[in-house]
Motif scaffolding. Sequence first.
Motif, short mmCIF file in Angstrom:
data_model
loop_
_atom_site.label_atom_id
_atom_site.label_comp_id
_atom_site.label_asym_id
_atom_site.label_seq_id
_atom_site.Cartn_x
_atom_site.Cartn_y
_atom_site.Cartn_z
N ASN A 64 45.81 20.50 65.27
CA ASN A 64 46.36 20.83 66.59
C ASN A 64 46.08 19.69 67.57
OD1 ASN A 64 47.24 23.34 65.75
ND2 ASN A 64 45.39 24.37 66.41
N VAL A 65 47.10 19.39 68.37
CA VAL A 65 46.98 18.39 69.43
C VAL A 65 47.13 19.15 70.74
CG1 VAL A 65 47.88 16.24 70.34
CG2 VAL A 65 48.03 16.70 67.88
N ARG A 66 46.07 19.13 71.54
CA ARG A 66 46.01 19.96 72.73
C ARG A 66 46.26 19.17 74.01
NH1 ARG A 66 44.05 24.98 71.67
NH2 ARG A 66 43.36 25.27 69.53
N LEU A 122 39.24 24.00 73.46
CA LEU A 122 40.04 25.00 72.75
C LEU A 122 40.83 25.88 73.71
CD1 LEU A 122 37.49 26.10 70.00
CD2 LEU A 122 39.53 24.68 69.71
N THR A 123 40.48 25.89 74.98
CA THR A 123 41.22 26.69 75.95
C THR A 123 42.54 26.05 76.37
OG1 THR A 123 40.04 25.70 77.82
CG2 THR A 123 39.10 27.71 76.88
N HIS A 124 42.71 24.77 76.07
CA HIS A 124 43.97 24.10 76.42
C HIS A 124 45.06 24.42 75.41
CE1 HIS A 124 42.60 21.70 79.82
NE2 HIS A 124 41.48 21.52 79.16
N ARG A 125 46.28 24.46 75.90
CA ARG A 125 47.45 24.77 75.09
C ARG A 125 47.68 23.72 73.99
NH1 ARG A 125 53.10 24.35 77.91
NH2 ARG A 125 53.79 23.00 76.26
N VAL A 126 48.14 24.18 72.83
CA VAL A 126 48.52 23.27 71.74
C VAL A 126 49.93 22.76 72.03
CG1 VAL A 126 49.01 23.09 69.27
CG2 VAL A 126 47.06 24.46 70.06
N ASP A 127 50.06 21.45 72.19
CA ASP A 127 51.37 20.84 72.44
C ASP A 127 52.05 20.40 71.15
OD1 ASP A 127 51.37 21.14 75.20
OD2 ASP A 127 50.43 19.19 75.55
N LYS A 132 45.96 6.39 67.15
CA LYS A 132 45.23 5.50 68.04
C LYS A 132 44.41 6.34 69.01
CE LYS A 132 47.34 1.97 69.99
NZ LYS A 132 48.13 1.17 70.95
N VAL A 133 43.09 6.12 69.02
CA VAL A 133 42.20 6.80 69.97
C VAL A 133 42.23 6.01 71.27
CG1 VAL A 133 39.83 7.50 70.48
CG2 VAL A 133 40.71 7.68 68.14
N VAL A 134 42.62 6.69 72.36
CA VAL A 134 42.72 6.02 73.66
C VAL A 134 41.73 6.56 74.68
CG1 VAL A 134 45.12 5.33 73.30
CG2 VAL A 134 44.63 7.53 74.38
N ALA A 135 41.05 7.69 74.38
CA ALA A 135 40.05 8.25 75.29
C ALA A 135 39.12 9.17 74.50
CB ALA A 135 40.71 9.02 76.42
N GLU A 136 37.94 9.41 75.07
CA GLU A 136 36.96 10.29 74.46
C GLU A 136 36.39 11.22 75.53
OE1 GLU A 136 35.06 6.98 71.39
OE2 GLU A 136 33.87 7.65 73.11
N TYR A 137 36.09 12.44 75.12
CA TYR A 137 35.41 13.39 76.01
C TYR A 137 34.66 14.37 75.13
CZ TYR A 137 34.50 16.82 79.63
OH TYR A 137 33.88 17.69 80.50
N GLY A 138 33.35 14.29 75.09
CA GLY A 138 32.56 15.17 74.24
C GLY A 138 32.98 15.03 72.78
N HIS A 139 33.31 16.17 72.16
CA HIS A 139 33.75 16.16 70.75
C HIS A 139 35.25 15.97 70.61
CE1 HIS A 139 29.82 17.03 69.26
NE2 HIS A 139 29.74 18.21 69.86
N TRP A 140 35.92 15.57 71.67
CA TRP A 140 37.38 15.45 71.68
C TRP A 140 37.81 13.99 71.79
CZ3 TRP A 140 40.29 19.73 70.80
CH2 TRP A 140 39.59 20.95 70.83
N ARG A 141 38.93 13.67 71.13
CA ARG A 141 39.50 12.32 71.19
C ARG A 141 40.97 12.45 71.60
NH1 ARG A 141 34.94 12.34 70.99
NH2 ARG A 141 33.55 11.52 69.39
N ARG A 142 41.36 11.66 72.60
CA ARG A 142 42.77 11.61 72.98
C ARG A 142 43.44 10.60 72.06
NH1 ARG A 142 46.03 13.45 76.79
NH2 ARG A 142 47.85 12.22 77.35
N VAL A 143 44.46 11.06 71.32
CA VAL A 143 45.10 10.22 70.31
C VAL A 143 46.59 10.09 70.57
CG1 VAL A 143 43.39 10.78 68.53
CG2 VAL A 143 45.47 12.17 68.73
N GLN A 144 47.18 9.03 70.00
CA GLN A 144 48.62 8.83 70.04
C GLN A 144 49.08 8.48 68.63
OE1 GLN A 144 49.09 5.58 72.78
NE2 GLN A 144 49.14 6.92 74.56
N ASP A 145 50.29 8.95 68.28
CA ASP A 145 50.86 8.57 67.00
C ASP A 145 51.75 7.34 67.18
OD1 ASP A 145 53.29 9.48 68.06
OD2 ASP A 145 53.47 11.18 66.69
N ALA A 146 52.44 6.94 66.13
CA ALA A 146 53.27 5.72 66.16
C ALA A 146 54.39 5.80 67.19
CB ALA A 146 53.84 5.45 64.77
N GLY A 185 54.01 7.31 70.10
CA GLY A 185 53.40 7.45 71.41
C GLY A 185 53.13 8.90 71.80
N GLN A 186 53.42 9.84 70.90
CA GLN A 186 53.15 11.25 71.17
C GLN A 186 51.69 11.54 70.87
OE1 GLN A 186 55.46 13.17 72.53
NE2 GLN A 186 56.86 11.44 72.40
N GLY A 187 51.14 12.52 71.56
CA GLY A 187 49.76 12.86 71.26
C GLY A 187 49.14 13.75 72.29
N GLY A 188 47.84 13.77 72.27
CA GLY A 188 47.04 14.60 73.14
C GLY A 188 45.62 14.60 72.63
#
Length: 153
Positions: free
Chosen positions: A33-35, A40-45, A56-70, A72-75
């Motif tokens: 799931n990409v939120r 876990l309270t955030h919506r799955v996009d 591609k990991v572009v940000a970090e927050y606790g146990h979460w990583r903001r990622v993008q696919d080829a 440019g989609q992600g979360g």
Amino acid sequence: MGASGVVVAETKRGPVTNLPMPRFVSMKAAEGNVRRGPSLTHRVDWVFKHENMPLKVVAEYGHWRRVQDAEGQGGWMHYSLLSGARYVIVREEKIRLYLTPNDAAATQAYAERGALLRLGSCVEEYCELSAQGADGWAKKAELWGVAPKELRD
């Protein structure tokens, strides 16, 4: 500028892992799931459905990583769904995998757009790749999941 007069490029580091940012990883799970936000309270996009898909990991927050696919989609994805194992996606219609990192080398195999290949060593313009018993060297410019200046042993 350093004391010797040499300009030192500072690598941006993640605040949680202290690893370089951005960086490439892959999906450990067959589905993830990409939120919209890092909990876990955030919506799955999105739901990514390809094990070993490079991200591609572009940000970090606790146990979460903001990622993008080829594309440019992600979360935000939980870190447990990600792996440091490296894979790339073929960007071009069809690419050659060479015996050595050289355009004049013999062709070992071909790979088509969208193919997932395991990433091995990388030199200036080429990376060593493998998939389904085939291996060879391909041009970095034909791949997504490796930085243009990235070198790997």
